[in-house]
Motif scaffolding. Structure first.
Motif, mmCIF file in Angstrom:
data_model
loop_
_atom_site.group_PDB
_atom_site.id
_atom_site.type_symbol
_atom_site.label_atom_id
_atom_site.label_comp_id
_atom_site.label_asym_id
_atom_site.label_seq_id
_atom_site.Cartn_x
_atom_site.Cartn_y
_atom_site.Cartn_z
ATOM 1 N N ARG A 100 1.234 4.190 -2.959
ATOM 2 C CA ARG A 100 1.007 5.619 -2.693
ATOM 3 C C ARG A 100 2.132 6.476 -3.285
ATOM 4 O O ARG A 100 1.863 7.483 -3.954
ATOM 5 C CB ARG A 100 0.901 5.842 -1.188
ATOM 6 C CG ARG A 100 0.797 7.306 -0.775
ATOM 7 C CD ARG A 100 -0.482 7.970 -1.307
ATOM 8 N NE ARG A 100 -0.569 9.350 -0.881
ATOM 9 C CZ ARG A 100 -1.091 9.740 0.291
ATOM 10 N NH1 ARG A 100 -1.568 8.832 1.138
ATOM 11 N NH2 ARG A 100 -1.152 11.015 0.604
ATOM 12 N N ASP B 152 0.831 -1.213 0.000
ATOM 13 C CA ASP B 152 0.000 0.000 0.000
ATOM 14 C C ASP B 152 0.861 1.257 0.000
ATOM 15 O O ASP B 152 0.556 2.239 -0.682
ATOM 16 C CB ASP B 152 -0.934 -0.007 1.213
ATOM 17 C CG ASP B 152 -1.995 -1.096 1.122
ATOM 18 O OD1 ASP B 152 -2.220 -1.583 0.000
ATOM 19 O OD2 ASP B 152 -2.579 -1.453 2.152
ATOM 20 N N TYR B 153 1.929 1.220 0.781
ATOM 21 C CA TYR B 153 2.828 2.373 0.840
ATOM 22 C C TYR B 153 3.512 2.596 -0.508
ATOM 23 O O TYR B 153 3.643 3.729 -0.986
ATOM 24 C CB TYR B 153 3.862 2.150 1.938
ATOM 25 C CG TYR B 153 4.885 3.253 2.059
ATOM 26 C CD1 TYR B 153 4.501 4.564 2.274
ATOM 27 C CD2 TYR B 153 6.243 2.970 1.955
ATOM 28 C CE1 TYR B 153 5.435 5.575 2.386
ATOM 29 C CE2 TYR B 153 7.189 3.975 2.068
ATOM 30 C CZ TYR B 153 6.787 5.279 2.279
ATOM 31 O OH TYR B 153 7.720 6.272 2.380
ATOM 32 N N THR C 172 0.127 8.463 5.137
ATOM 33 C CA THR C 172 0.622 9.841 5.240
ATOM 34 C C THR C 172 1.622 9.969 6.383
ATOM 35 O O THR C 172 2.676 10.613 6.243
ATOM 36 C CB THR C 172 -0.552 10.810 5.446
ATOM 37 O OG1 THR C 172 -1.469 10.694 4.344
ATOM 38 C CG2 THR C 172 -0.043 12.242 5.513
ATOM 39 N N GLU D 181 1.924 6.846 -6.839
ATOM 40 C CA GLU D 181 0.683 7.505 -7.267
ATOM 41 C C GLU D 181 -0.276 6.530 -7.944
ATOM 42 O O GLU D 181 -0.956 6.859 -8.913
ATOM 43 C CB GLU D 181 0.992 8.682 -8.199
ATOM 44 C CG GLU D 181 1.847 9.760 -7.539
ATOM 45 C CD GLU D 181 2.146 10.926 -8.473
ATOM 46 O OE1 GLU D 181 1.720 10.867 -9.642
ATOM 47 O OE2 GLU D 181 2.808 11.888 -8.028
ATOM 48 N N LEU E 288 -5.204 3.373 -4.188
ATOM 49 C CA LEU E 288 -5.124 2.832 -2.838
ATOM 50 C C LEU E 288 -6.114 1.682 -2.693
ATOM 51 O O LEU E 288 -7.283 1.808 -3.060
ATOM 52 C CB LEU E 288 -5.429 3.913 -1.802
ATOM 53 C CG LEU E 288 -5.529 3.457 -0.353
ATOM 54 C CD1 LEU E 288 -4.184 2.913 0.121
ATOM 55 C CD2 LEU E 288 -5.994 4.597 0.546
ATOM 56 N N THR F 40 -5.347 5.980 4.428
ATOM 57 C CA THR F 40 -4.683 7.199 3.944
ATOM 58 C C THR F 40 -3.891 7.880 5.053
ATOM 59 O O THR F 40 -2.758 8.320 4.845
ATOM 60 C CB THR F 40 -5.721 8.176 3.369
ATOM 61 O OG1 THR F 40 -6.429 7.537 2.297
ATOM 62 C CG2 THR F 40 -5.046 9.425 2.829
#
Length: 217
Positions: free
Chosen positions: A45, A41-42, A83, A48, A51, A79
């Motif tokens: 992210r 998932d990271y 972040t 781009e 997700l 999210t």
């Protein structure tokens, strides 16, 4: 960014080897799966990409079985976690990542390329060939199986695969190369009737899978 993704790929390769080993207890297996999904998932992210929302066990949520509100909360939580992870990465980016260098030097870097040209064995029926790498001292298979479906007429079942049966066994590290012996083992499974001598089509059943033989080199 390339170095970030490279480091992630080395992590995922190492964790994948641990998952395939089948030696982890349940609690460690669950924890490792969560680490894998978190890393994926990271990576999505920072590249781009979309997700993917998951449940607590790391399984992808089914939008047809999950309410819109639950999906929203799961997306929001994922999210926020990513972040925070990015902020931590930004704070430590100026520090040398010696752990990454260590993983790169110890991660699997070797592969074995196998090209299956022909299979000669008088069976008289279809067969399934399972090829894998085998450690004779520990009596254990150290790779995944490569499956080839071979027809009774002496050709691959998928005729377009003729002269194109190729496989690369990856995730081989220095530890594997230091083994005394590694065999390429082929297990043969006959697929057809119970008795090869039975010629009455009304009596025999079809599609039975029975061990037929094994060979190694």
């Amino acid at each position: 960014r390339f170095q970030q993704v490279q480091s992630m790929m080395f992590d995922l390769m190492e964790w994948r080897s641990q998952l395939l080993s089948g030696t982890l207890p349940k609690d460690e297996l669950k924890e490792l799966k969560q680490k894998v999904t978190s890393k994926i998932d990271y990576g999505n992210r920072i590249l781009e990409l979309d997700l993917i929302v998951r449940d607590e066990d790391g399984n992808i949520l089914d939008p047809d079985k999950t309410s819109v509100i639950s999906l929203f909360h799961a997306h929001e939580e994922a999210t926020n976690k990513i972040t925070e992870r990015i902020k931590e990465e930004m704070q430590s980016k100026d520090q040398p990542d010696y752990a990454s260098y260590s993983r790169m030097s110890s991660s699997p870097t070797h592969s074995l390329y196998v090209f299956v040209r022909n299979f000669v064995c008088r069976i008289g029926e279809d067969a399934e060939l399972f090829m894998s790498l085998y450690d004779p001292q520990k009596s254990t298979i150290i790779s995944e199986n490569y499956l080839v479906r071979w027809g009774s007429r002496g050709f691959p079942k998928e005729i377009d695969m003729l002269n194109n049966l190729k496989v690369v066994f990856t995730d081989l590290g220095n530890k594997d190369l230091s083994r005394d012996k590694i065999y390429l083992v082929c297990q043969i499974v006959r697929v057809g009737k119970m008795d090869l001598r039975d010629s009455n089509s009304k009596k025999y059943t079809q599609g039975l899978r029975r061990p037929f033989g094994v060979a190694g080199t």
